[in-house]
Write an enzyme that holds these catalytic residues in place. Structure first.
Site, mmCIF file in Angstrom:
data_model
loop_
_atom_site.group_PDB
_atom_site.id
_atom_site.type_symbol
_atom_site.label_atom_id
_atom_site.label_comp_id
_atom_site.label_asym_id
_atom_site.label_seq_id
_atom_site.Cartn_x
_atom_site.Cartn_y
_atom_site.Cartn_z
ATOM 1 N N ASN A 16 0.816 -1.059 0.094
ATOM 2 C CA ASN A 16 -0.052 -0.080 -0.026
ATOM 3 C C ASN A 16 0.882 1.415 0.038
ATOM 4 O OD1 ASN A 16 -2.740 -1.131 0.230
ATOM 5 N ND2 ASN A 16 -2.122 -1.969 2.221
ATOM 6 N N THR A 17 2.018 1.054 0.704
ATOM 7 C CA THR A 17 2.678 2.426 0.733
ATOM 8 C C THR A 17 4.370 2.183 0.302
ATOM 9 O OG1 THR A 17 3.120 1.937 3.011
ATOM 10 C CG2 THR A 17 1.393 3.368 2.600
ATOM 11 N N ARG A 18 4.710 1.102 0.255
ATOM 12 C CA ARG A 18 6.029 0.625 -0.069
ATOM 13 C C ARG A 18 6.070 -0.200 -1.190
ATOM 14 N NH1 ARG A 18 10.141 0.849 5.155
ATOM 15 N NH2 ARG A 18 9.168 3.060 5.896
ATOM 16 N N TYR A 84 -10.435 -17.410 1.039
ATOM 17 C CA TYR A 84 -11.705 -16.814 0.532
ATOM 18 C C TYR A 84 -11.372 -16.050 -0.610
ATOM 19 C CZ TYR A 84 -10.750 -12.952 3.930
ATOM 20 O OH TYR A 84 -9.909 -12.070 4.378
ATOM 21 N N LEU A 89 -3.727 -10.761 -1.055
ATOM 22 C CA LEU A 89 -2.597 -11.747 -1.748
ATOM 23 C C LEU A 89 -1.385 -11.369 -0.737
ATOM 24 C CD1 LEU A 89 -1.447 -13.465 -3.970
ATOM 25 C CD2 LEU A 89 -1.133 -11.434 -5.382
ATOM 26 N N ASP A 90 -1.020 -10.454 -0.421
ATOM 27 C CA ASP A 90 0.311 -10.236 0.816
ATOM 28 C C ASP A 90 -0.030 -11.137 1.837
ATOM 29 O OD1 ASP A 90 -1.949 -8.521 1.524
ATOM 30 O OD2 ASP A 90 -0.647 -6.922 2.261
ATOM 31 N N ARG A 91 -1.073 -11.254 2.432
ATOM 32 C CA ARG A 91 -1.379 -11.949 3.682
ATOM 33 C C ARG A 91 -1.201 -13.560 3.213
ATOM 34 N NH1 ARG A 91 -7.132 -10.976 5.844
ATOM 35 N NH2 ARG A 91 -6.442 -12.230 7.513
ATOM 36 N N THR A 166 -2.953 15.466 27.182
ATOM 37 C CA THR A 166 -3.621 14.778 25.767
ATOM 38 C C THR A 166 -2.385 13.894 25.034
ATOM 39 O OG1 THR A 166 -4.949 16.621 25.277
ATOM 40 C CG2 THR A 166 -4.422 15.259 23.362
#
Length: 254
Positions: A16-18, A84, A89-91, A166
């Site tokens: 997603n980011t790399r 499923y 695909l990465d998982r 905070t």
């Protein structure tokens, strides 16, 4: 350009980011690159433009756009029963890699943009999983979607449980809240699969591993940054002899 050896090949996962690249010599992983968007102009294909490549993309950039010669892997290539159709695909690749190296049952904790847990049972079947916002995403969301809350980086050491500002309250939520979620899920996994192993991977692996050290015995889990690469390697050559990759070797490759 580096003259290639005849048995060299690339594994590539576009996230997603790399972009995650690995250079193999036969079955041996010799080098990895984990490139941010700012680093993509210097990707390994410039030095090794003609190597075979096996890979996949779960991001917005197609695989062939990054490496036109690449062989694109799909979910159908992974011989893992009970998956499923929309499983990432990465998982699936990370779980397949974990099964080859660490055996079953196994739970892969991938601490990336999303925090996912992906399971295989003692029959080496996909056994379900969990998708949560990643810890970095949670921190950014509080800053981006509220009017007054600041961005707080992930704590580098255990914060006070009850924040008095905070910033410290957010740090406590990121640290102890994520730990509580992981403990609940991993306790359930190990109760169902007493012989199971937990493998931690992903960009926020150091943070998540620190959390696991607070509640999980060291002989029940380990770290491995290269699970997807092991999965691609096993699909490229299913007959290859798989060597173990103990956790102390995860930072061997750069």
């Amino acid at each position: 350009m580096v003259p290639p050896e005849t048995n060299q090949w690339f594994a590539l996962m576009i996230g997603n980011t790399r972009q995650h690249w690995a250079l193999f010599r036969g079955e041996h992983l010799s080098r990895t690159w984990h490139l941010t968007p700012e680093e993509l102009a210097c990707n390994p294909a410039q030095d090794y433009p003609n190597l075979p490549c096996w890979g996949a993309s779960v991001g917005s950039v197609p695989l062939h756009q990054v490496y036109p010669r690449a062989i694109a892997l799909t979910l159908e290539d992974i011989p893992l029963p009970q998956m499923y159709p929309t499983l990432g695909l990465d998982r699936a690749l990370a779980l397949w890699g974990a099964l080859q190296v660490y055996g079953a049952p196994v739970c892969v904790v991938d601490a990336g943009t999303a925090l996912t847990l992906t399971l295989a049972n003692d029959r080496r079947e996909f056994a379900g999983g969990v998708i949560l916002p990643g810890v970095g995403l949670m921190a950014r969301a509080l800053a981006d979607y509220t009017a007054a809350l600041p961005y707080v980086p992930l704590p580098t050491e255990p914060p006070r449980r009850w924040g008095t500002t905070t910033t410290t309250a957010i740090a406590s939520g990121l640290y102890y809240g994520t730990a509580a979620i992981l403990q609940a899920y991993l306790d359930a996994f190990l109760q169902e699969f007493p012989q199971g192993t937990v493998i931690v991977t992903g960009g926020d692996r150091p943070f998540v591993s620190e959390l696991l050290r607070t509640f999980l015995d060291s002989d029940r889990w380990c770290e491995d940054d290269h699970l997807v690469f092991w999965g691609i390697r096993a699909l490229r050559n299913p007959a290859a002899k798989i060597e173990m990759h103990p956790m102390e070797r995860i930072d061997e490759f750069h």
